[in-house]
Design an enzyme around this catalytic site. Structure first.
Site, mmCIF file in Angstrom:
data_model
loop_
_atom_site.group_PDB
_atom_site.id
_atom_site.type_symbol
_atom_site.label_atom_id
_atom_site.label_comp_id
_atom_site.label_asym_id
_atom_site.label_seq_id
_atom_site.Cartn_x
_atom_site.Cartn_y
_atom_site.Cartn_z
ATOM 1 N N CYS A 142 54.263 -51.062 -89.438
ATOM 2 C CA CYS A 142 53.384 -52.066 -88.833
ATOM 3 C C CYS A 142 52.487 -51.396 -87.792
ATOM 4 O O CYS A 142 52.674 -50.232 -87.427
ATOM 5 C CB CYS A 142 54.219 -53.179 -88.201
ATOM 6 S SG CYS A 142 54.989 -52.735 -86.630
ATOM 7 N N GLU A 196 61.319 -47.865 -87.491
ATOM 8 C CA GLU A 196 60.576 -46.670 -87.051
ATOM 9 C C GLU A 196 60.702 -46.480 -85.546
ATOM 10 O O GLU A 196 60.904 -45.365 -85.055
ATOM 11 C CB GLU A 196 59.093 -46.801 -87.424
ATOM 12 C CG GLU A 196 58.829 -46.967 -88.911
ATOM 13 C CD GLU A 196 58.722 -48.431 -89.335
ATOM 14 O OE1 GLU A 196 59.589 -49.251 -88.953
ATOM 15 O OE2 GLU A 196 57.742 -48.745 -90.048
ATOM 16 N N CYS A 223 54.284 -49.907 -84.656
ATOM 17 C CA CYS A 223 54.980 -48.641 -84.910
ATOM 18 C C CYS A 223 53.991 -47.496 -85.079
ATOM 19 O O CYS A 223 54.240 -46.374 -84.614
ATOM 20 C CB CYS A 223 55.870 -48.759 -86.144
ATOM 21 S SG CYS A 223 57.326 -49.777 -85.843
ATOM 22 N N CYS A 226 61.593 -52.727 -85.060
ATOM 23 C CA CYS A 226 61.437 -52.063 -86.354
ATOM 24 C C CYS A 226 62.241 -50.767 -86.423
ATOM 25 O O CYS A 226 62.495 -50.106 -85.412
ATOM 26 C CB CYS A 226 59.972 -51.713 -86.590
ATOM 27 S SG CYS A 226 58.843 -53.101 -86.604
HETATM 28 ZN ZN LIG Z 1 56.990 -51.707 -86.944
#
Ligand SMILES: [Zn+2]
Length: 126
Positions: A86, A55, A89, A53
């Site tokens: 999510c 982040e 993260c 991701c």
């Molecule tokens: Zn994430």
């Protein structure tokens, strides 16, 4: 730094996202206490579970440069509605500052802000 400035950096970073499978491009901009900003994008993989991701990419960029004190993170995507980190993260960000401001934006730069500890109550801790 104003939230909208950080959102604009996340939106700009998003242009570099590698998302050939989902088509969902995400950008993140992480503000350090010293005023530096590190960006990240989602990086997908044909083996889907290996996708990272935006982040977490921003966190890895910042920590690699020796920065560990974070005040805010903006995350934006190419869809309607606010882009929300999510669970993975949220946990990674929590490691560095539960009080962090999380600024969640849509494709057009509209956003809402919440504190990380509100987004991840009763988190896993040592
Ligand atoms: Zn994430």
């Amino acid at each position: 730094m104003q939230a909208i400035e950080l959102v604009n950096m996340a939106l700009a970073a998003r242009e570099n996202a590698y998302a050939p499978y989902s088509g969902i491009s995400v950008g993140a901009a992480l503000l350090t206490r010293e005023g530096r900003v590190f960006t990240g994008v989602n990086v997908e993989n044909v083996s889907y579970a290996l996708t990272v991701c935006a982040e977490r990419v921003a966190v890895v960029n910042a920590v690699s440069a020796g920065c560990r004190r974070f005040d805010a993170l903006a995350v934006a995507w190419n869809k309607q509605g606010f882009c929300r980190p999510c669970g993975a993260c949220r946990q990674v960000l929590y490691e560095f500052n539960p009080e962090m401001r999380i600024i969640m934006a849509d494709y057009g730069g509209e956003y809402e802000e919440q504190q990380l500890k509100t987004l991840l109550p009763n988190s896993f801790e040592k």
